[in-house]
Design an enzyme around this catalytic site. Structure first.
Site, PDB file in Angstrom:
ATOM      1  N   HIS A  97      -2.446  -6.705  -2.632  1.00  0.00           N
ATOM      2  CA  HIS A  97      -1.393  -7.826  -2.347  1.00  0.00           C
ATOM      3  C   HIS A  97      -1.079  -7.454  -0.249  1.00  0.00           C
ATOM      4  CE1 HIS A  97       2.566 -10.319  -1.935  1.00  0.00           C
ATOM      5  NE2 HIS A  97       2.565  -9.324  -1.079  1.00  0.00           N
ATOM      6  N   CYS A  98      -1.322  -8.144  -0.194  1.00  0.00           N
ATOM      7  CA  CYS A  98      -1.898  -8.145   2.058  1.00  0.00           C
ATOM      8  C   CYS A  98       0.115  -8.864   1.894  1.00  0.00           C
ATOM      9  CB  CYS A  98      -2.389  -8.794   2.047  1.00  0.00           C
ATOM     10  SG  CYS A  98      -2.629  -8.164   3.798  1.00  0.00           S
ATOM     11  N   ILE A  99       0.412  -7.717   2.895  1.00  0.00           N
ATOM     12  CA  ILE A  99       1.882  -7.801   3.462  1.00  0.00           C
ATOM     13  C   ILE A  99       1.887  -8.765   3.917  1.00  0.00           C
ATOM     14  CG2 ILE A  99       3.053  -6.424   2.069  1.00  0.00           C
ATOM     15  CD1 ILE A  99       2.604  -4.287   5.282  1.00  0.00           C
ATOM     16  N   ASN A 149       1.135 -11.819   3.695  1.00  0.00           N
ATOM     17  CA  ASN A 149       2.219 -12.025   2.849  1.00  0.00           C
ATOM     18  C   ASN A 149       1.180 -13.092   1.910  1.00  0.00           C
ATOM     19  OD1 ASN A 149       5.004 -11.436   1.507  1.00  0.00           O
ATOM     20  ND2 ASN A 149       5.999 -13.231   2.700  1.00  0.00           N
ATOM     21  N   ASN A 150       0.539 -12.317   1.116  1.00  0.00           N
ATOM     22  CA  ASN A 150       0.539 -13.088  -0.003  1.00  0.00           C
ATOM     23  C   ASN A 150      -1.103 -12.448  -0.365  1.00  0.00           C
ATOM     24  OD1 ASN A 150      -0.419 -15.733  -2.248  1.00  0.00           O
ATOM     25  ND2 ASN A 150      -1.412 -16.530  -0.414  1.00  0.00           N
TER      26      ASN A 150
END
Length: 259
Positions: free
Chosen positions: A126-128, A131-132
C-alpha cells in the site's frame, strides 16, 4: 474506501506540489538562466522536459485512480484444475487461504490490505504517495511512473545542479528495487515471505525456489506485456486476470500427469 477518499490525501497533494515546483523552477528559472528559454537549445530542452513531465503526471494520476484488482465474490479455488496445480495455503494448518474479513478465498498472491479494507490481487504494497494499493491492475503504471520520475529528476538535475540529488537517489533506489522484483517475479510481500521460507528451507536441509520465477525475460513480459515496444505504455492492457499465475512447476506437472 471510497474513490474520493482514495484520490485525495496530504501525501498526494505533496507529490503534485513537488512535481509542479520541480517543473516550473527547472524551466523558468534554471533553464532560462542557463540557455535562455527562447533560444533554440532552450526551447528544445523545454519541450523534452515538458513531455517527460506530462508522462510523469499522467502515469501518476492513472496509478491513483486505477483499482489495483478486486477479488470476485464468487471466487473459489479449484484444487483439481490441472492448469493451475499450485495452490497457496496457510502457514499454520495447511488450509486454503481464506480471508475472514472479506469472507472469501484468496487467489494466489492476493493479500488483505488493512488500509483499503479489502483483498487486493497480486498485492505488492500500500503506497501512501498514491493513496492506493499497488496490485495486479496498476503495478505496471506505478513502475512506469517511478521510471519517468527518475528520468525527470536526472534531467532536472543536469539543468538545476545539486538541488535534486537526494530525491534522485531515493527514486533511483525505489526504481532499482522494483526492477529487481520484476526480474524475480516477486512482490514486496513475497520478497519478505521468501526470506523466511528460505531460512526455514535451509534449516530443513532443502533449497527454496520462488514458484513464480519463470526466468528474467518471462518475468518481464508477465508484468510489462509480451510486446517490448509497449513496455513503457501504461495503458497497453493487463496480463491475465490476476486470479491465476504461471509457475515454474507447470511444465513438470503436465509432463508427470501425461505419464
Amino acid at each position: 474506501m471510497s474513490s474520493k477518499t482514495r484520490r485525495l490525501s496530504l501525501p498526494v497533494f505533496f507529490v503534485v506540489f513537488a512535481i509542479c515546483y520541480i517543473y516550473f523552477t527547472s524551466i523558468f528559472i534554471f533553464l532560462d538562466k542557463w540557455l535562455g528559454l527562447w533560444s533554440s537549445p532552450g526551447l528544445i530542452n523545454a519541450v523534452v522536459f515538458t513531455g517527460i513531465a506530462v508522462m510523469c503526471v499522467f502515469n501518476y494520476l492513472v496509478a491513483i485512480i486505477t483499482d489495483p484488482g478486486r477479488v470476485p465474490v464468487s471466487f473459489v479455488p479449484d484444487v483439481e484444475d490441472a492448469d493451475n496445480p499450485i495452490q497457496e495455503i496457510k502457514r499454520k494448518g495447511g488450509d486454503l487461504r481464506y480471508c475472514q474479513k472479506c469472507s472469501h478465498y484468496k487467489p494466489p498472491r492476493a493479500h488483505h490490505c488493512r488500509v483499503c479494507r479489502r483483498c487486493v490481487l497480486r498485492m505488492d504494497h500500500h503506497c501512501i504517495w498514491i493513496n492506493n494499493c499497488v496490485g495486479h491492475a496498476n503495478y505496471k503504471v506505478f513502475f512506469v511512473f517511478v521510471l519517468d520520475a527518475v528520468i525527470a529528476c536526472i534531467y532536472s538535475l543536469v539543468i538545476s545542479g545539486v538541488l535534486l540529488i537526494p530525491l534522485t537517489i531515493a527514486l533511483g533506489v525505489l526504481l532499482g528495487w522494483h526492477v529487481y522484483l520484476i526480474l524475480r517475479n516477486k512482490t514486496t510481500i513475497e520478497y519478505y515471505e521468501g526470506v523466511r521460507a528460505m531460512w526455514l528451507a535451509e534449516k530443513g536441509g532443502e533449497v527454496y525456489t520462488h514458484p513464480y520465477d519463470l526466468g528474467p525475460f518471462e518475468n518481464l513480459t508477465s508484468v510489462l506485456g509480451p510486446n517490448i515496444f509497449l513496455w513503457l505504455c501504461p495503458t497497453s492492457g493487463l496480463i491475465g486476470s490476476g486470479l491465476r499465475f504461471h509457475t515454474r512447476f507447470d511444465g513438470l506437472t503436465m509432463s508427470s500427469a501425461s505419464r
